[in-house]
Scaffold this active site. Structure first.
Site, PDB file in Angstrom:
ATOM      1  N   GLU A 102     -10.074   6.055   2.479  1.00 25.69           N
ATOM      2  CA  GLU A 102     -10.697   5.367   3.629  1.00 25.69           C
ATOM      3  C   GLU A 102     -10.500   6.303   4.789  1.00 25.69           C
ATOM      4  OE1 GLU A 102      -8.750   1.527   6.335  1.00 25.69           O
ATOM      5  OE2 GLU A 102      -7.916   2.261   4.759  1.00 25.69           O
ATOM      6  N   GLU A 156       0.977  -1.212   0.077  1.00 22.81           N
ATOM      7  CA  GLU A 156       0.109   0.096   0.047  1.00 22.81           C
ATOM      8  C   GLU A 156       0.747   1.217  -0.047  1.00 22.81           C
ATOM      9  OE1 GLU A 156      -3.048  -0.409   3.417  1.00 22.81           O
ATOM     10  OE2 GLU A 156      -2.586  -2.435   3.195  1.00 22.81           O
TER      11      GLU A 156
END
Length: 372
Positions: free
Chosen positions: A318, A207
């Site tokens: 997110e 990520e």
């Protein structure tokens, strides 16, 4: 006799209070020793240190002394100085090339010498904000957009698009940098890309992106970050260079470093261009930002299922919040789409015929009339 008995009880109570105080001091001293030992292990000796105007201290650490090599699997690791190849020309658009590339705040105050890498120094207060030394710099055990069985004490919401049911060996994205409001220091807001393989405790992820996370960094600045796990966020992996794993090769950017400018509505757009790809020769996964800046790599030896390639690639946003009666006011700053709560954070595909190329919009304000 009553007077003697009362005196005995009083002595017992006094002794208990003294013992409790002593235990408290011993506990405090023990924790202090553990914190200082952890800081010494994490903050490697530097050839040069730069004090940034945002309050960070950037240590220029010899590339061979970085925290990556604290990982047991990397004890005898030979640094790959540069990738064997760099994918070029895939997915470029005129819009991406015109967008302004963001620089980090500490750049104003100095630069690191060759054969060193810039590492944001971890301070005592950074650790004290964490719930425990063991979980410092790590995500929750549940941390996947597809897994909604998270602890009732934590809550994640996502707005993203992605591709799945294939074999993927890289991802590329251009993400606008913003400074979303984060309602509480324990919460965060991020924009990133995920490479994912495996499920449950066998999940592997790579990520990268930017995030605003006061609980991690002590401020509300957007910061470059990287992350990885090979066991579904159980014990492996961490943010940035806060544990062994990611090998940095670039001396110009600090993972965890903050950006000094952000995008403006109806104004200049600041972007973080990301490219992650697997080096076929070595199995390492490389990260490049801003078109020409190769930051470093995640060694292939850290992973198991990702060795065969990712099964999903995702792009989007997110937020993380503590459970509360009302929805958090934290802002959220392809090709299937997911939005846990579209009244709070939504995702909308853009028109492919525009100068943007393949693109989408995501995010939202958090709590509002439709999102109580």
């Amino acid at each position: 006799m009553m007077g003697v008995a009362s005196f005995a009880v009083a002595l017992m109570v006094t002794s208990l209070i003294i013992a409790t105080c002593a235990d408290g001091k011993e506990f405090s001293h023990h924790r202090e020793v553990k914190v200082q030992r952890f800081l010494k292990q994490l903050n490697k000796p530097a050839l040069k240190s730069i004090k940034s105007e945002d309050g960070d201290i950037i240590d220029c650490v010899p590339i061979t002394s970085q925290p990556a090599f604290d990982h047991p699997l990397l004890k005898n690791h030979t640094i790959q100085v540069k990738p064997s190849f760099v994918p070029e020309g895939e997915g470029d658009s005129t819009y991406m090339k015109k967008k302004t590339k963001a620089t980090q705040v500490w750049h104003k105050d100095g630069e690191c010498p060759e054969k060193t890498i810039p590492i944001r120094r971890t301070k005592k207060e950074d650790i004290l904000r964490a719930k425990s030394l063991e979980r410092f710099g790590k995500k929750n055990h549940q941390y996947s957009p597809e897994d909604t069985s998270s602890s009732p004490n934590y809550h994640h919401e996502y707005a993203f698009m992605g591709v799945r049911n294939g074999k993927f060996y890289g991802t590329k994205a251009s993400i606008n940098i913003w400074k979303p409001n984060v309602a509480d220091p324990s919460e965060f807001s991020l924009s990133q890309t995920w490479l994912v393989s495996g499920v449950g405790t066998s999940r592997n992820t790579i990520e990268a992106g930017w995030q605003v996370y006061p609980g991690m960094y002590g401020d509300n600045n957007p910061r470059l970050f990287v992350y990885w796990t090979s066991d579904g966020y159980q014990k492996t992996g961490c943010y940035n260079l806060l544990c062994g794993g990611f090998v940095q090769t670039n001396n110009q950017y600090s993972v965890g470093g903050s950006y000094n400018t952000v995008s403006e509505y109806d104004g200049a757009q600041l972007s973080l261009n990301l490219l992650i790809w697997k080096d076929q020769k070595t199995g390492n996964w490389w990260l490049k930002i801003n078109d020409n800046d190769i930051i470093g790599y995640w060694p292939g030896s850290l992973f198991n299922s990702l060795g065969d390639g990712a099964i999903k690639v995702e792009w989007g946003g997110e937020i993380f919040t503590q459970t509360s009666k009302t929805h958090t006011t934290t802002d959220m700053g392809r090709l299937y789409s997911v939005a846990d709560n579209r009244n709070c954070y939504n995702v909308v595909a853009g028109n492919g015929g525009t100068p943007f190329g393949t693109h989408f919009f995501y995010g939202g304000p958090g709590q509002n009339a439709m999102c109580p």
